[in-house]
Design an enzyme around this catalytic site. Structure first.
Site, PDB file in Angstrom:
ATOM      1  CE1 TYR A 119       8.171  -4.996  13.756  1.00  0.00           C
ATOM      2  CE2 TYR A 119      10.062  -5.279  15.213  1.00  0.00           C
ATOM      3  CZ  TYR A 119       9.474  -5.431  13.984  1.00  0.00           C
ATOM      4  OH  TYR A 119      10.173  -6.032  12.965  1.00  0.00           O
ATOM      5  CG  ASN A 175      -0.307   0.041   2.528  1.00  0.00           C
ATOM      6  OD1 ASN A 175       0.923   0.055   2.608  1.00  0.00           O
ATOM      7  ND2 ASN A 175      -1.084   0.062   3.603  1.00  0.00           N
ATOM      8  CB  SER A 193      12.001  -9.117  14.361  1.00  0.00           C
ATOM      9  OG  SER A 193      12.923  -8.346  15.089  1.00  0.00           O
ATOM     10  CG  ASN A 229      13.283   5.563  15.045  1.00  0.00           C
ATOM     11  OD1 ASN A 229      13.288   6.488  15.838  1.00  0.00           O
ATOM     12  ND2 ASN A 229      12.236   5.271  14.274  1.00  0.00           N
ATOM     13  CG  PHE A 262      20.010 -11.371  14.081  1.00  0.00           C
ATOM     14  CD1 PHE A 262      19.296 -12.488  13.654  1.00  0.00           C
ATOM     15  CD2 PHE A 262      20.321 -11.275  15.421  1.00  0.00           C
ATOM     16  CE1 PHE A 262      18.929 -13.510  14.541  1.00  0.00           C
ATOM     17  CE2 PHE A 262      19.978 -12.288  16.314  1.00  0.00           C
ATOM     18  CZ  PHE A 262      19.282 -13.406  15.863  1.00  0.00           C
ATOM     19  CE  LYS A 293       7.584  -8.395  12.357  1.00  0.00           C
ATOM     20  NZ  LYS A 293       7.079  -8.515  10.978  1.00  0.00           N
TER      21      LYS A 293
END
Ligand code: NAD
Ligand code: UFG
Length: 330
Positions: free
Chosen positions: A148, A32, A124, A197, A177, A152
């Site tokens: 977050y 999107n 992750s 970030n 990683f 996962k």
């Protein structure tokens, strides 16, 4: 073979599309563009000299995504689409649970409906929480430190339950990683919105003099030089890991770490960037960033033995390629 790549216009997705196309797969991208640009699709075509089918669609819009499955024979799905900023997830947990968990459910439901039983999922290393390094795939997931990471963990669980219910479902869960670097053409790479970030995009912004100084978040960790240690992996190695995972898919759920197995500290990464690109990076030591851990690196023995994959590109290539992309994309 036709592979549906959700989030294929993004950083890792775009590099994986290039690697898939070069390996002879047909690629259908569903994205999107909430965190990517349409011209990335054209750049994928330029790099590979191959065509790509693109749908601008939200994966949570099940009816619209259903049309893609209806229009094409899909042989497998690689599901990258999702939000990924740890800090933002703490402030907007519902957005993260909604986008990341719901999109996973929606796409699996469509796989069931259309009998697509090959699935690769972007997880992750953050799921390992405060476990001891090196992280191994069979470790218990004790405590993720942010919403977050939790999306996962939940998505992994949903995939496991689905595969228990449907014995034909073949799933590879890939725990990444720290992906950095860019395609050697300098055409595609990582371009986060606003102030980055993550460490590498922050370094390239300082190198460009768009930001004054790199803030090093703490030098009192129990690591060799006191700064945080991470397992940086070149995004093209990561992309090749997806092709290896797809080609070796077996029934059931199989989890693999995609890392190099080597830890690099913040100061070591800065030093490598300065040396390779001949640019000074001014830095200052500031307080620790809440939620950060000392060290995060992979045990890579399972992925090596089962998929025959290992990362080939070193820290110097990561620094060179990240900087080339940044300077190419003013
Ligand atoms: P990215 O933001 O560059 O790419 C994600 C893509 O998904 C974007 O193009 C975005 O527009 C799209 N997207 C998001 N929500 C969508 C939705 N509902 N419908 C359709 N498209 C949607 O991020 P990335 O770094 O390429 O990460 C890809 C995946 O890998 C993510 O699932 C992320 O959580 C995971 N991951 C990333 C890292 C990292 O450090 N980059 C580390 C571990 C795991
Ligand atoms: N760091 C700094 N200054 C900065 C940015 C980062 O010193 O401006 C330090 C951090 O404290 C850490 C290291 O650099 O020690 C790496 O930080 P990143 O923000 O680049 O990466 P993280 O390891 O915190 O997290 C990343 C992704 C997550 C993913 C995780 C997987 O952002 O989504 O890797 O290991 F889950």
């Amino acid at each position: 073979m036709n592979i549906l790549v959700t989030g294929g216009a993004g950083f890792i997705g775009s590099h994986t599309c290039v690697t898939l196309l070069n390996a002879g797969y047909n690629v259908i991208i569903a994205d999107n563009l909430c965190n990517s640009k349409k011209d990335t699709i054209d750049k994928i075509k330029v790099i590979t000299n191959k065509d790509v089918i693109f749908y601008q669609v939200d994966i949570n819009q099940e009816k619209e995504v259903d049309e893609i499955f209806n229009n094409h024979i899909i042989d497998g799905v690689i599901h990258f689409a999702g939000f990924k900023a740890v800090g933002e997830s703490v402030k907007k947990p519902l957005d993260y649970y909604y986008n990341n968990v719901l999109s996973t459910i929606s796409i699996i439901k469509l796989c069931e409906k259309y009998g697509v039983d090959r699935f690769v999922f972007s997880s992750s290393a953050t799921v390992y929480g405060n476990n001891a390094v090196p992280f191994k795939e069979d470790m218990e997931l004790l405590s993720t430190t942010n919403p977050y990471g939790e999306t996962k963990v939940i998505s992994e669980r949903i995939l496991k339950d689905t595969s228990t219910a449907n014995q034909n479902f073949s799933v590879a869960i890939l725990r990444y990683f720290n992906p950095v670097g860019a395609h050697e053409s300098g055409l595609i790479g990582e371009s986060p919105n606003g102030v980055p970030n993550n460490l590498m995009p922050y370094i390239t912004q300082v190198a460009k003099r768009n930001l004054q100084v790199l803030k090093v978040f703490g030098n009192d960790y129990s690591t060799s030089d006191g700064t945080g240690v991470r397992d940086y992996i070149h995004v093209l190695d990561l992309a090749e890991g997806h092709v290896a995972a797809f080609e070796n898919l077996k029934k059931g759920v199989h989890i693999y770490n995609l890392g190099t197995g080597k830890g690099t500290s913040v100061l070591e990464l800065v030093e490598a960037f300065e040396r390779v690109n001949n640019i000074k990076i001014p830095l200052e030591i500031v307080d620790r960033r809440p939620g950060d851990i000392d060290s995060c690196y992979a045990d890579t023995s399972k992925v090596k033995s089962e998929l025959g994959w290992n990362a080939k590109r070193d820290i110097s290539s990561m620094c060179r390629d990240s900087w080339r992309f940044e300077t190419n994309n003013e």
